[in-house]
Design a protein around this motif. Structure first.
Motif, PDB file in Angstrom:
ATOM      1  N   THR A  53       0.820  -1.202   0.000  1.00 10.45           N
ATOM      2  CA  THR A  53       0.000   0.000   0.000  1.00 10.45           C
ATOM      3  C   THR A  53       0.857   1.256   0.000  1.00 10.45           C
ATOM      4  O   THR A  53       0.326   2.350  -0.095  1.00 10.45           O
ATOM      5  CB  THR A  53      -0.930   0.015   1.225  1.00 10.45           C
ATOM      6  OG1 THR A  53      -0.131  -0.068   2.416  1.00 10.45           O
ATOM      7  CG2 THR A  53      -1.887  -1.163   1.184  1.00 10.45           C
ATOM      8  N   ARG A  54       2.166   1.099   0.123  1.00  9.03           N
ATOM      9  CA  ARG A  54       3.065   2.248   0.173  1.00  9.03           C
ATOM     10  C   ARG A  54       3.536   2.609  -1.227  1.00  9.03           C
ATOM     11  O   ARG A  54       3.659   1.763  -2.112  1.00  9.03           O
ATOM     12  CB  ARG A  54       4.260   1.933   1.069  1.00  9.03           C
ATOM     13  CG  ARG A  54       3.879   1.720   2.521  1.00  9.03           C
ATOM     14  CD  ARG A  54       5.038   1.166   3.320  1.00  9.03           C
ATOM     15  NE  ARG A  54       6.255   1.922   3.110  1.00  9.03           N
ATOM     16  CZ  ARG A  54       7.422   1.596   3.663  1.00  9.03           C
ATOM     17  NH1 ARG A  54       7.516   0.512   4.416  1.00  9.03           N
ATOM     18  NH2 ARG A  54       8.488   2.327   3.449  1.00  9.03           N
ATOM     19  N   LYS A  55       3.852   3.897  -1.398  1.00  2.00           N
ATOM     20  CA  LYS A  55       4.346   4.389  -2.667  1.00  2.00           C
ATOM     21  C   LYS A  55       5.805   3.992  -2.859  1.00  2.00           C
ATOM     22  O   LYS A  55       6.544   3.733  -1.909  1.00  2.00           O
ATOM     23  CB  LYS A  55       4.202   5.907  -2.722  1.00  2.00           C
ATOM     24  CG  LYS A  55       2.765   6.412  -2.591  1.00  2.00           C
ATOM     25  CD  LYS A  55       1.930   6.052  -3.805  1.00  2.00           C
ATOM     26  CE  LYS A  55       0.551   6.686  -3.732  1.00  2.00           C
ATOM     27  NZ  LYS A  55      -0.284   6.376  -4.905  1.00  2.00           N
ATOM     28  N   PHE A  56       6.206   3.978  -4.128  1.00  2.00           N
ATOM     29  CA  PHE A  56       7.571   3.559  -4.480  1.00  2.00           C
ATOM     30  C   PHE A  56       8.621   4.436  -3.811  1.00  2.00           C
ATOM     31  O   PHE A  56       9.638   3.951  -3.318  1.00  2.00           O
ATOM     32  CB  PHE A  56       7.715   3.615  -6.003  1.00  2.00           C
ATOM     33  CG  PHE A  56       9.113   3.369  -6.497  1.00  2.00           C
ATOM     34  CD1 PHE A  56       9.718   2.133  -6.332  1.00  2.00           C
ATOM     35  CD2 PHE A  56       9.830   4.377  -7.116  1.00  2.00           C
ATOM     36  CE1 PHE A  56      11.015   1.896  -6.787  1.00  2.00           C
ATOM     37  CE2 PHE A  56      11.119   4.154  -7.563  1.00  2.00           C
ATOM     38  CZ  PHE A  56      11.710   2.918  -7.409  1.00  2.00           C
ATOM     39  N   THR A  57       8.405   5.748  -3.769  1.00  2.00           N
ATOM     40  CA  THR A  57       9.417   6.659  -3.217  1.00  2.00           C
ATOM     41  C   THR A  57       9.557   6.554  -1.706  1.00  2.00           C
ATOM     42  O   THR A  57      10.510   7.091  -1.133  1.00  2.00           O
ATOM     43  CB  THR A  57       9.074   8.114  -3.585  1.00  2.00           C
ATOM     44  OG1 THR A  57       7.775   8.430  -3.066  1.00  2.00           O
ATOM     45  CG2 THR A  57       9.092   8.312  -5.083  1.00  2.00           C
ATOM     46  N   SER A  58       8.615   5.865  -1.041  1.00  5.75           N
ATOM     47  CA  SER A  58       8.689   5.770   0.418  1.00  5.75           C
ATOM     48  C   SER A  58       9.831   4.871   0.889  1.00  5.75           C
ATOM     49  O   SER A  58      10.159   4.862   2.077  1.00  5.75           O
ATOM     50  CB  SER A  58       7.369   5.247   0.982  1.00  5.75           C
ATOM     51  OG  SER A  58       7.143   3.904   0.560  1.00  5.75           O
ATOM     52  N   PHE A  59      10.451   4.138  -0.037  1.00  4.99           N
ATOM     53  CA  PHE A  59      11.529   3.228   0.334  1.00  4.99           C
ATOM     54  C   PHE A  59      12.909   3.872   0.227  1.00  4.99           C
ATOM     55  O   PHE A  59      13.919   3.190   0.361  1.00  4.99           O
ATOM     56  CB  PHE A  59      11.489   1.983  -0.556  1.00  4.99           C
ATOM     57  CG  PHE A  59      10.200   1.237  -0.478  1.00  4.99           C
ATOM     58  CD1 PHE A  59       9.809   0.615   0.690  1.00  4.99           C
ATOM     59  CD2 PHE A  59       9.347   1.185  -1.576  1.00  4.99           C
ATOM     60  CE1 PHE A  59       8.606  -0.067   0.770  1.00  4.99           C
ATOM     61  CE2 PHE A  59       8.141   0.503  -1.501  1.00  4.99           C
ATOM     62  CZ  PHE A  59       7.772  -0.123  -0.329  1.00  4.99           C
ATOM     63  N   PHE A  60      12.967   5.182  -0.003  1.00  5.66           N
ATOM     64  CA  PHE A  60      14.244   5.866  -0.194  1.00  5.66           C
ATOM     65  C   PHE A  60      14.345   7.091   0.707  1.00  5.66           C
ATOM     66  O   PHE A  60      13.350   7.768   0.970  1.00  5.66           O
ATOM     67  CB  PHE A  60      14.427   6.297  -1.654  1.00  5.66           C
ATOM     68  CG  PHE A  60      14.214   5.187  -2.638  1.00  5.66           C
ATOM     69  CD1 PHE A  60      15.164   4.195  -2.792  1.00  5.66           C
ATOM     70  CD2 PHE A  60      13.057   5.112  -3.392  1.00  5.66           C
ATOM     71  CE1 PHE A  60      14.982   3.159  -3.684  1.00  5.66           C
ATOM     72  CE2 PHE A  60      12.854   4.074  -4.286  1.00  5.66           C
ATOM     73  CZ  PHE A  60      13.818   3.096  -4.428  1.00  5.66           C
ATOM     74  N   LYS A  61      15.555   7.349   1.171  1.00  3.89           N
ATOM     75  CA  LYS A  61      15.835   8.564   1.932  1.00  3.89           C
ATOM     76  C   LYS A  61      16.333   9.690   1.028  1.00  3.89           C
ATOM     77  O   LYS A  61      15.967  10.847   1.183  1.00  3.89           O
ATOM     78  CB  LYS A  61      16.903   8.289   2.999  1.00  3.89           C
ATOM     79  CG  LYS A  61      16.471   7.407   4.145  1.00  3.89           C
ATOM     80  CD  LYS A  61      17.608   7.255   5.144  1.00  3.89           C
ATOM     81  CE  LYS A  61      17.203   6.398   6.331  1.00  3.89           C
ATOM     82  NZ  LYS A  61      18.333   6.249   7.293  1.00  3.89           N
TER      83      LYS A  61
END
Length: 304
Positions: free
Chosen positions: A15-23
């Motif tokens: 349910t999370r967006k792709f960009t949420s996995f990056f700092k």
């Protein structure tokens, strides 16, 4: 740039967006072709709105090489371990809570807990290299491991943008290892776990102290029961000796304390030893400096 989670394990629907996995992400274009404008940076902030992809535009339509540097947002946050800590835990990167739990397991398996004080553990050569002490308290582990934790190395991807051919031919795929734990309840309970361990250690220490006090009382009563007169004589002599030490210290002039000769008196050694050992006699009241002792009031008589 877009991506998806690939895992052999069954995981909940994303349910999370792709960009949420990056700092943070850096895109470095060819420096010769884009001098002065060769770097594009994206960094996460508190107000960042996540999306399903990144889009970077550049002027021109020629083929060019670029590098993408990615700082991942591991969950829970991962740290790169120092060589000495990595050798013990057999892992190059772990979360802070996993480091603490792994060290606890290592200490337990190797039976390094101090038998005299359960709040401490004895450092073997491997742990001594990390903590730099002979013994360490369990409560100090989270603080002492901090110098051995550092941010993980960023991921670097290099590829070439090709303007000729079909879109499928110009696309490139990369696999990136990402630590992702949707359920971090176990990690949240680590502090509670160590609180419980500390509580049990306090109970053990209190029980041992109580046993020691009861043993002192038992030795006192057994000594009195076996030979009452010699026992009382020895006890009274000890009390008189302590009273002399305490009464003599209250009559000391402050000016005498400034002189070195004061500290070479015969009673000084006994007084220091009495204070350091904190001598107590069960079921007997301690003399205070205000107590006045008259030696004539004591009559010591030994019967055959």
């Amino acid at each position: 740039m877009e991506g998806r989670i690939v895992s052999s394990e069954k995981i909940p629907v994303q349910t999370r967006k792709f960009t949420s996995f990056f700092k943070r992400i850096f895109v470095q274009l060819d420096q010769k072709e884009y001098a002065g404008k060769d770097t594009v940076e994206w960094a996460r902030t508190l107000s960042t709105v996540d999306s399903d992809c990144f889009e970077v535009k550049r002027p021109g339509r020629s083929n060019t090489k670029l590098k993408v540097i990615i700082e991942l947002a591991h969950q829970p946050t991962q740290f790169k371990l120092s060589p000495s800590l990595s050798n013990i835990l057999h892992a190059p990167m772990l979360s802070r809570s996993r480091v603490i739990m792994s060290l606890w397991h290592y200490i337990k398996v190797n039976r390094l807990q101090d038998p005299q004080d359960r709040k401490l553990f004895i450092n073997n050569p491997q742990l001594k290299e990390i903590f730099q002490t002979e013994k360490t308290a369990f409560a100090q582990i989270p603080h002492l491991v901090l110098p051995h934790l550092s941010p993980p190395d960023p991921v670097e991807l290099e590829f070439e943008i090709k303007c000729s051919g079909t879109t499928e031919e110009s696309e490139q795929s990369f696999d990136i290892n990402l630590f992702l734990e949707e359920n971090t309840e176990e990690m949240k309970n680590v502090s509670e776990y160590f609180k419980k361990v500390g509580h049990f250690d306090d109970q053990i220490e209190a029980t041992v102290s109580e046993i020691y006090v009861k043993k002192q009382k038992m030795d006192f009563m057994l000594g009195f029961a076996e030979s009452p007169v010699p026992f009382i004589n020895k006890l009274m002599a000890s009390q008189i000796h302590d009273a002399k030490l305490l009464s003599s210290s209250t009559d000391t002039d402050e000016e005498q304390l400034r002189l070195a000769e004061f500290y070479f008196q015969p009673w000084i050694r006994d007084a220091v030893q009495s204070i350091m050992e904190n001598i107590t006699v069960p079921q007997q009241e301690k003399f205070t400096p205000q107590d006045k002792v008259n030696l004539d009031d004591f009559t010591v008589r030994e019967e055959n």
